[in-house]
Motif scaffolding. Structure first.
Motif, short mmCIF file in Angstrom:
data_model
loop_
_atom_site.label_atom_id
_atom_site.label_comp_id
_atom_site.label_asym_id
_atom_site.label_seq_id
_atom_site.Cartn_x
_atom_site.Cartn_y
_atom_site.Cartn_z
N UNK A 223 37.39 33.47 30.65
CA UNK A 223 36.27 34.43 30.79
C UNK A 223 36.71 35.62 31.66
N UNK A 224 37.44 35.30 32.74
CA UNK A 224 37.85 36.36 33.65
C UNK A 224 38.75 37.37 32.94
N UNK B 182 33.83 38.17 41.46
CA UNK B 182 33.21 37.41 40.36
C UNK B 182 33.05 35.99 40.86
N UNK B 183 32.16 35.24 40.21
CA UNK B 183 31.95 33.85 40.63
C UNK B 183 31.79 32.96 39.42
N UNK B 184 32.36 31.79 39.49
CA UNK B 184 32.25 30.76 38.46
C UNK B 184 32.68 31.20 37.07
N UNK C 9 27.31 41.79 21.48
CA UNK C 9 27.21 40.47 20.86
C UNK C 9 28.60 39.81 20.82
N UNK C 10 29.60 40.62 20.47
CA UNK C 10 30.96 40.09 20.34
C UNK C 10 31.50 39.64 21.71
N UNK C 11 31.25 40.46 22.72
CA UNK C 11 31.76 40.09 24.05
C UNK C 11 31.12 38.78 24.51
N UNK C 12 29.78 38.69 24.33
CA UNK C 12 29.08 37.48 24.76
C UNK C 12 29.62 36.27 24.01
N UNK C 13 29.86 36.49 22.73
CA UNK C 13 30.38 35.41 21.90
C UNK C 13 31.75 34.98 22.40
N UNK C 14 32.64 35.95 22.66
CA UNK C 14 33.99 35.62 23.14
C UNK C 14 33.95 34.93 24.50
N UNK C 15 32.99 35.35 25.33
CA UNK C 15 32.87 34.74 26.65
C UNK C 15 32.33 33.31 26.56
N UNK C 16 31.70 33.01 25.41
CA UNK C 16 31.11 31.68 25.23
C UNK C 16 29.81 31.54 26.00
N UNK D 180 24.98 31.29 35.37
CA UNK D 180 26.12 30.38 35.44
C UNK D 180 27.36 31.07 35.97
N UNK D 181 27.45 32.38 35.74
CA UNK D 181 28.57 33.13 36.29
C UNK D 181 28.13 34.56 36.57
N UNK D 182 28.87 35.21 37.47
CA UNK D 182 28.47 36.53 37.96
C UNK D 182 29.68 37.43 38.08
N UNK D 183 29.48 38.72 37.77
CA UNK D 183 30.52 39.72 38.06
C UNK D 183 29.82 40.90 38.72
N UNK D 184 30.43 41.42 39.79
CA UNK D 184 29.79 42.55 40.45
C UNK D 184 30.77 43.73 40.49
N UNK D 185 30.31 44.85 39.95
CA UNK D 185 31.15 46.05 39.90
C UNK D 185 30.69 47.04 40.95
#
Ligand code: ADP
Length: 527
Positions: free
Chosen positions: A190-191, A183-185, A223-230, A165-170
Motif C-alpha cells: 500500500x505504501x 503514514x500509519x498502518x 476507483x482504480x487506486x482504491x482497488x489497487x490499495x485493496x 484502517x490506515x492513514x496518510x497525511x500530506x
C-alpha cells in the motif's frame, strides 16, 4: 422532505396513507413486501410503514430485509390485531412504532412524528457522543506546541474514533508541493502505491473534502487506486487555516464506508487541527526568533564586556600621563591637558555605565553586603559631588534623622545609586538652585529622596525615563551630557537590592523628587 415507503396489500389503506402523509412527506406506495424490498434497493427512504399481514413476505420479514439494505431506516408496522407476542417480536426486530388498524389520521401522523423525533434524538445523541473525543482532542491541541506531535495525534484519532484502517497525511510546502509527512498502518505494498499515486487523492481534497468508495466512485482513477490499495473507501479532508492550506489528511477503510457522522467528525477535527497547527507554527517561529534574539543579546553583552575592558587600560594610561603632563606643563598647555583629563574622565564614566548595564542585564551583578550607617554614607557621596554643585552655585543639603539603625547593604552599589541621582539633579538644575537629600524609616524599609529645583519632567515621561537609553530631550537638541543609561542602572541596582524607585513628584520648570527604598536588613540575605 423525508421519504416514506408504505407497503400494504389493501389498496384502500395505501390510498389513505398517501392522502394523510402526502402533504408533509415524499410518499411511495407498494403492494407487497417483495416490491418494498425491490424499491428499497434503488431509492433511499427514511421510514418504512408496513402492514404486518401480507401475502408472500410478511411485514416483519420485509422490515428485516429492508433494514439490511438501509440500516438507518425507521420502521412502523400496521396491524389489525396486536398481540403481546407480535409486539415483542417486532421490538426485537428493531421496529420503532405500531399503529393499530383501523386508525384515525391523527394516530398515524402522531406515530410517524414520534418515530422521526426518536430518530432526531438518536442522531443528536450520536453527535453529542462524537463531541466528547473532539473535546478531549481539543484540550490536547491547545497544549501541543510541537507540529509533528500534533499531526501524528490527528492520525491516531482518525483510527480510534473514525475507524480508519490506515492513514496518510500530506503537508503543503511553501512551494505549493505536497509531501507525505507520515503514514500509519499501511502495508509495504500500500505504501508503495501511496508514494507513487497517493498524491492524486490528496490534491483533489485541496479545497473540499473528498469521499470515495471503491465500488461506486464515478472517478475511474480514484476507483482504480482504491482497488489497487485493496481498500473499500477513502476520505480526504483539507487541513486549511484562515487563508492557507497546510495539508491534507487521507483515511482509508478496508471494509465498508465512512458514515455521514464520521465524515462530519473528520471535517470538524481537521478544522480544529488547522487552527492549532497555525498556533503551534507561530509558537515555533516565536521561539526561534526568541532564541536568535537571546544569542544576539549574548553577543552584544560579550562585545560590550570585551570592548569596555579593552578601552579601560589605554584610557587609564592616557589619563595618567595627561595628569602628570598637566602638572608640569606651562599654563597655556595645562589648559589643553586639563581638557584631555576631563574628557577622558567622561569616557571613563560612559564605559562604567555600559559595564554596569551589562552586568545588571546578564544577572552577573554580585552584591557585597556590609553593615552600613546611612548618614555618613550619604554625606560621603554629597562631599564627592560638592565640587560639581559648587561650579553651578547649587546648594546641597542633607536632612536625615540621627536614629536610622545600621543595616546590611552593598555600600558601593548604594553610593552608585546616590551618585547617579545626585549628578542628574545637578545636571538638570540651573545655576543657584537647591538640592536636598532626605531619608526616613517606614517599618522594615528606609526611604531616601533626592529633591531638586531643576527643569522638571513631564508626567507622561515618568515611567519611560527608567528605560535604557531614554532621554526626555531628543538627541538633536540636547544640552546635557549622558547617554540615558543612568536611571536604568539605578533601577536595576535598587530592584536587585530588594527596593523600588519612582518619581515622587515633578513639575516642569520647578523641580523633581526621586525616591527609592532599601530593606533594612539585619543580616545579609542568603545567596
Ligand atoms: P542621562 O544619562 O541622559 O542623564 P538618565 O537615565 O540618568 O540618563 O536619565 C534619563 C532622562 O531622565 C534624562 O535624560 C532626563 O531627561 C531625565 N531626568 C533624569 N533626572 C532628572 C532630573 N533630576 N530632572 C529632570 N530630568 C531628569
Amino acid at each position: 422532505m423525508e421519504k416514506i415507503l408504505v407497503a400494504d396489500d389493501e389498496l384502500y389503506i395505501l390510498d389513505v396513507c398517501r392522502r394523510i402523509l402526502g402533504k408533509k412527506y415524499d410518499v411511495t406506495v407498494v403492494h407487497s413486501g417483495l416490491e418494498a424490498i425491490q424499491v428499497a434497493e434503488e431509492k433511499h427512504f427514511d421510514l418504512l410503514l408496513t402492514d404486518i399481514k401480507m401475502p408472500g413476505i410478511d411485514g416483519l420479514e420485509t422490515a428485516q430485509e429492508v433494514k439490511k439494505i438501509q440500516p438507518d431506516i425507521m420502521c412502523i408496522t400496521m396491524t389489525g390485531f396486536s398481540t403481546m407476542e407480535t409486539a415483542i417480536k417486532a421490538l426485537r426486530l428493531g421496529i420503532d412504532e405500531f399503529v393499530i388498524k383501523p386508525f384515525a389520521p391523527e394516530e398515524l401522523t402522531m406515530a410517524i412524528d414520534r418515530a422521526f423525533e426518536k430518530e432526531r434524538l438518536r442522531q443528536e445523541n450520536i453527535r453529542l457522543k462524537s463531541l466528547l473525543p473532539l473535546f478531549e482532542f481539543n484540550k490536547m491541541l491547545m497544549t501541543t506546541t510541537d507540529t509533528d506531535t500534533l499531526l501524528k495525534k490527528v492520525s491516531g484519532l482518525s483510527i480510534s474514533e473514525v475507524g480508519a484502517d490506515s492513514v496518510a497525511l500530506y503537508l503543503v510546502q511553501p512551494s505549493g508541493d505536497f509531501i507525505l509527512h507520515h503514514h500509519q498502518f499501511m502495508t509495504p505494498n500500500q505504501l508503495a502505491i501511496i508514494e507513487e499515486r497517493g498524491l492524486e487523492i490528496a490534491v483533489r481534497a485541496r479545497d473540499i473534502p473528498l469521499y470515495a468508495e471503491a465500488s461506486t466512485s464515478d472517478e475511474p482513477n480514484v476507483r482504480r487506486i482504491l482497488h489497487d490499495l485493496g481498500v473499500s473507501s477513502a476520505m480526504s479532508a483539507p487541513i486549511a487555516g484562515q487563508s492557507k492550506l497546510h495539508g491534507v489528511l487521507v483515511l482509508f477503510k478496508n471494509n465498508g464506508g465512512f458514515s455521514l457522522s464520521q465524515q462530519n467528525f473528520v471535517g470538524v477535527m481537521t478544522g480544529q487541527v488547522a487552527a492549532a497547527y497555525e498556533n503551534a507554527r507561530l509558537f515555533q517561529d516565536l521561539q526561534l526568533a526568541y532564541d536568535q534574539l537571546k544569542s544576539l543579546d549574548h553577543l552584544k553583552s560579550e562585545f560590550i564586556n570585551v570592548a569596555a575592558h579593552e578601552l579601560r587600560t589605554p584610557l587609564a594610561i592616557l589619563m595618567g600621563y595627561a595628569s602628570v603632563a598637566s602638572e608640569e606643563a606651562n599654563p597655556a598647555l595645562r589648559e589643553y591637558m586639563d581638557a584631555i583629563v576631563r574628557n577622558a574622565g567622561r569616557l571613563q564614566r560612559l564605559i562604567d555605565d555600559l559595564l554596569n548595564m551589562r552586568n545588571i542585564e546578564s544577572g552577573e551583578i554580585q552584591l557585597e553586603y556590609r553593615p552600613i550607617k546611612l548618614g555618613p554614607l550619604i554625606q560621603r557621596t554629597i562631599d564627592d559631588m560638592a565640587m560639581l554643585a559648587r561650579k553651578k552655585n547649587i546648594r546641597l543639603t542633607l536632612d536625615i534623622p540621627a536614629d536610622i539603625p545600621s543595616f546590611f547593604a552593598d555600600p558601593q552599589r548604594l553610593e552608585l545609586v546616590l551618585t547617579n541621582l545626585l549628578s542628574n539633579a545637578i545636571k538638570f538644575t540651573p545655576e543657584a538652585g537647591d538640592i536636598r537629600v532626605s531619608a526616613g524609616v517606614n517599618g522594615q524599609t528606609v526611604r531616601i529622596s533626592v529633591e531638586d529645583t531643576g527643569i522638571g519632567i513631564p508626567q507622561s515621561e515618568f515611567s519611560r525615563i527608567f528605560d535604557r537609553f531614554y532621554q526626555v530631550e531628543s538627541s538633536l537638541n540636547r544640552h546635557h551630557e549622558g547617554i540615558g543609561l543612568g536611571l536604568s542602572i539605578v533601577k536595576g541596582i535598587v530592584e536587585r537590592c530588594g527596593g523600588k524607585i519612582w518619581v515622587e513628584r515633578s513639575d516642569v520648570g520647578k523641580g523633581t523628587v526621586f525616591s527609592f527604598t532599601m530593606p533594612l536588613l539585619s543580616q545579609p540575605p542568603e545567596a
